[in-house]
Design a protein around this motif. Structure first.
Motif, PDB file in Angstrom:
ATOM      1  N   GLU A 118       0.881  -1.267   0.047  1.00  0.00           N
ATOM      2  CA  GLU A 118       0.025   0.076  -0.098  1.00  0.00           C
ATOM      3  C   GLU A 118       1.005   1.319  -0.028  1.00  0.00           C
ATOM      4  O   GLU A 118       0.605   2.271  -0.729  1.00  0.00           O
ATOM      5  CB  GLU A 118      -1.067   0.024   1.041  1.00  0.00           C
ATOM      6  CG  GLU A 118      -1.719   1.455   1.306  1.00  0.00           C
ATOM      7  CD  GLU A 118      -2.568   1.741   0.267  1.00  0.00           C
ATOM      8  OE1 GLU A 118      -2.968   0.673  -0.696  1.00  0.00           O
ATOM      9  OE2 GLU A 118      -3.079   2.854   0.137  1.00  0.00           O
ATOM     10  N   GLU A 119       1.961   1.394   0.647  1.00  0.00           N
ATOM     11  CA  GLU A 119       2.944   2.285   0.859  1.00  0.00           C
ATOM     12  C   GLU A 119       3.285   2.744  -0.815  1.00  0.00           C
ATOM     13  O   GLU A 119       3.255   3.900  -1.142  1.00  0.00           O
ATOM     14  CB  GLU A 119       4.008   2.348   1.700  1.00  0.00           C
ATOM     15  CG  GLU A 119       3.646   2.809   3.065  1.00  0.00           C
ATOM     16  CD  GLU A 119       4.808   2.888   4.058  1.00  0.00           C
ATOM     17  OE1 GLU A 119       6.097   3.032   3.600  1.00  0.00           O
ATOM     18  OE2 GLU A 119       4.683   1.778   4.916  1.00  0.00           O
ATOM     19  N   GLU A 120       3.612   1.740  -1.123  1.00  0.00           N
ATOM     20  CA  GLU A 120       4.432   1.789  -2.678  1.00  0.00           C
ATOM     21  C   GLU A 120       3.181   2.441  -3.536  1.00  0.00           C
ATOM     22  O   GLU A 120       3.611   3.160  -4.459  1.00  0.00           O
ATOM     23  CB  GLU A 120       4.952   0.495  -3.180  1.00  0.00           C
ATOM     24  CG  GLU A 120       4.973   0.400  -4.765  1.00  0.00           C
ATOM     25  CD  GLU A 120       6.523   0.201  -5.248  1.00  0.00           C
ATOM     26  OE1 GLU A 120       7.320   0.150  -4.304  1.00  0.00           O
ATOM     27  OE2 GLU A 120       6.686   0.226  -6.301  1.00  0.00           O
ATOM     28  N   ARG A 121       2.138   1.771  -3.610  1.00  0.00           N
ATOM     29  CA  ARG A 121       0.945   2.135  -4.253  1.00  0.00           C
ATOM     30  C   ARG A 121       0.776   3.808  -3.997  1.00  0.00           C
ATOM     31  O   ARG A 121       0.654   4.580  -4.872  1.00  0.00           O
ATOM     32  CB  ARG A 121      -0.457   1.775  -3.993  1.00  0.00           C
ATOM     33  CG  ARG A 121      -1.496   2.024  -4.948  1.00  0.00           C
ATOM     34  CD  ARG A 121      -2.926   1.943  -4.224  1.00  0.00           C
ATOM     35  NE  ARG A 121      -3.132   2.640  -3.226  1.00  0.00           N
ATOM     36  CZ  ARG A 121      -3.523   3.975  -3.017  1.00  0.00           C
ATOM     37  NH1 ARG A 121      -3.794   4.654  -4.238  1.00  0.00           N
ATOM     38  NH2 ARG A 121      -3.383   4.567  -1.875  1.00  0.00           N
ATOM     39  N   ALA A 122       0.839   4.293  -2.691  1.00  0.00           N
ATOM     40  CA  ALA A 122       0.646   5.575  -2.470  1.00  0.00           C
ATOM     41  C   ALA A 122       1.660   6.460  -2.969  1.00  0.00           C
ATOM     42  O   ALA A 122       1.439   7.643  -3.326  1.00  0.00           O
ATOM     43  CB  ALA A 122       0.443   5.929  -0.913  1.00  0.00           C
ATOM     44  N   SER A 123       2.833   6.009  -3.228  1.00  0.00           N
ATOM     45  CA  SER A 123       3.803   6.894  -3.690  1.00  0.00           C
ATOM     46  C   SER A 123       3.890   6.807  -5.372  1.00  0.00           C
ATOM     47  O   SER A 123       4.719   7.959  -5.945  1.00  0.00           O
ATOM     48  CB  SER A 123       5.063   6.366  -3.265  1.00  0.00           C
ATOM     49  OG  SER A 123       5.590   4.999  -3.927  1.00  0.00           O
ATOM     50  N   LEU A 124       3.101   6.213  -5.911  1.00  0.00           N
ATOM     51  CA  LEU A 124       3.299   6.238  -7.389  1.00  0.00           C
ATOM     52  C   LEU A 124       2.430   7.426  -8.100  1.00  0.00           C
ATOM     53  O   LEU A 124       1.562   8.002  -7.054  1.00  0.00           O
ATOM     54  CB  LEU A 124       2.574   4.940  -7.900  1.00  0.00           C
ATOM     55  CG  LEU A 124       3.512   3.421  -7.808  1.00  0.00           C
ATOM     56  CD1 LEU A 124       2.501   2.396  -8.206  1.00  0.00           C
ATOM     57  CD2 LEU A 124       4.632   3.698  -8.443  1.00  0.00           C
ATOM     58  N   ASP A 125       2.604   7.805  -9.202  1.00  0.00           N
ATOM     59  CA  ASP A 125       1.683   8.749  -9.943  1.00  0.00           C
ATOM     60  C   ASP A 125       0.311   8.397  -9.962  1.00  0.00           C
ATOM     61  O   ASP A 125       0.037   7.493 -10.338  1.00  0.00           O
ATOM     62  CB  ASP A 125       2.218   8.930 -11.361  1.00  0.00           C
ATOM     63  CG  ASP A 125       1.491   9.657 -12.124  1.00  0.00           C
ATOM     64  OD1 ASP A 125       0.228  10.372 -11.476  1.00  0.00           O
ATOM     65  OD2 ASP A 125       1.521   9.821 -13.321  1.00  0.00           O
ATOM     66  N   PRO A 126      -0.347   9.239  -9.057  1.00  0.00           N
ATOM     67  CA  PRO A 126      -1.861   8.900  -8.860  1.00  0.00           C
ATOM     68  C   PRO A 126      -2.708   8.771 -10.086  1.00  0.00           C
ATOM     69  O   PRO A 126      -3.608   8.228  -9.880  1.00  0.00           O
ATOM     70  CB  PRO A 126      -2.292  10.035  -7.890  1.00  0.00           C
ATOM     71  CG  PRO A 126      -1.318  10.988  -8.077  1.00  0.00           C
ATOM     72  CD  PRO A 126      -0.042  10.439  -8.476  1.00  0.00           C
ATOM     73  N   THR A 127      -2.136   9.370 -11.320  1.00  0.00           N
ATOM     74  CA  THR A 127      -3.114   9.331 -12.585  1.00  0.00           C
ATOM     75  C   THR A 127      -2.626   8.280 -13.179  1.00  0.00           C
ATOM     76  O   THR A 127      -3.399   8.281 -14.130  1.00  0.00           O
ATOM     77  CB  THR A 127      -2.770  10.796 -13.083  1.00  0.00           C
ATOM     78  OG1 THR A 127      -1.549  10.691 -13.672  1.00  0.00           O
ATOM     79  CG2 THR A 127      -3.127  11.826 -12.360  1.00  0.00           C
TER      80      THR A 127
END
Lengths: 187, 187
Positions: free
Chosen positions: B39-48
């Motif tokens: 989840e932390e990695e997901r939150a750090s990715l380009d949200p778009t």
């Protein structure tokens, strides 16, 4: 973890199904009495001549909420001046819909509501057709090559061929001067 | 008689729909909190960043007996070592089934029954998958190109994403030494 199962196969270009649950049936000229206007001509044709084939994938049986997946192959040909076509049917559970999509060849999807109002949609590779409940449907091959159409429908829909055998569609599709023409059917 | 209507269009090779009743939605990284283990990695990715798109054809609305037709496009990618995938869902009406068929790319269809027993089917161009009622389903792109999958399902099925968001699937699909591997999920 070894929990990967092999799927069935759907050759989307050739319109062929393969795998567990797949069956195939053929309708020959012999099995289509009363379907074409020129009944005498039909009876004089080679009875073993295939008019259409249906392949279907059944993994659930006739249950509410289930679905079937199929492919119809309608051969090119005519009985008199009327194009080869499927028997056509309402669903036994009248409110059940169905999807068709054109894979190969050219033809018409003939549709008729319960008030005998008929209309058609052109079927060609890439056409997509939603058939609402309460609407009878028949595929008609107006071309020179096989017409192949994919389908998906509720497994509890059932087929009511009777209504169409007794009363027919209100429109017939015949060849006139080399082109398909829609004619009001004599009742 | 002029009763020929234009159909919608389904490009079966590109997996694109066109015509009246077609809509399209995209799920980006931003819209998938809690879906991936990292989840932390997901939150750090380009949200778009788009993870998947769904096109659907709706000509009947949410009625008993009706059907929808759709195409899912799952992009290639990973969050941590876990492959891009759809949220996954049970149907709200639990007994409703669904058909999927592989159009392009490679991946897995992850399936889980209500007792949290999971299994998978390989998805590839030409694969055909019947998803029975009471079985949650998720598409996972394990390849390097877009994974495109056709679908047809009852229009009254509905989507229950909650159950999966809360409890997840009992299996995750991750990359290990360059290959997709199924792992029991920590609950």
């Amino acid at each position: 973890m070894s929990i990967i199962h092999e799927p069935a196969l759907f050759d989307a270009a050739a319109g062929r199904l393969k795998g567990e649950g797949v069956s195939r049936s053929t309708r020959t000229i012999r099995e289509l009495p009363g379907v074409f206007a020129a009944e005498e001509e039909r009876a004089s044709l080679d009875p073993t001549l295939p008019v259409y084939e249906v392949e279907m994938h059944d993994r659930c049986g006739e249950v509410e909420g289930g679905l079937y997946f199929g492919v119809s192959h309608v051969h090119p040909g005519k009985v008199g001046n009327e194009f080869f076509m499927t028997k056509g049917h309402f669903h036994q559970k009248r409110d059940r819909g169905e999807y068709y999509w054109g894979i190969e060849g050219n033809g018409l999807l003939l549709l008729m509501d319960e008030a005998r109002h008929s209309w058609a949609e052109r079927v060609f590779p890439g056409s997509l057709h939603y058939i609402a409940g309460h609407v009878a449907h028949r595929l008609i091959n107006t071309g020179d090559v096989k017409m192949i159409v994919g389908a998906c429908w509720p497994s509890d829909a059932g087929h009511d061929y009777e209504a169409i055998l007794n009363e027919g569609f209100s429109v017939r599709v015949v060849e006139q001067d080399g082109s398909p023409v829609l004619l009001e059917a004599r009742s």
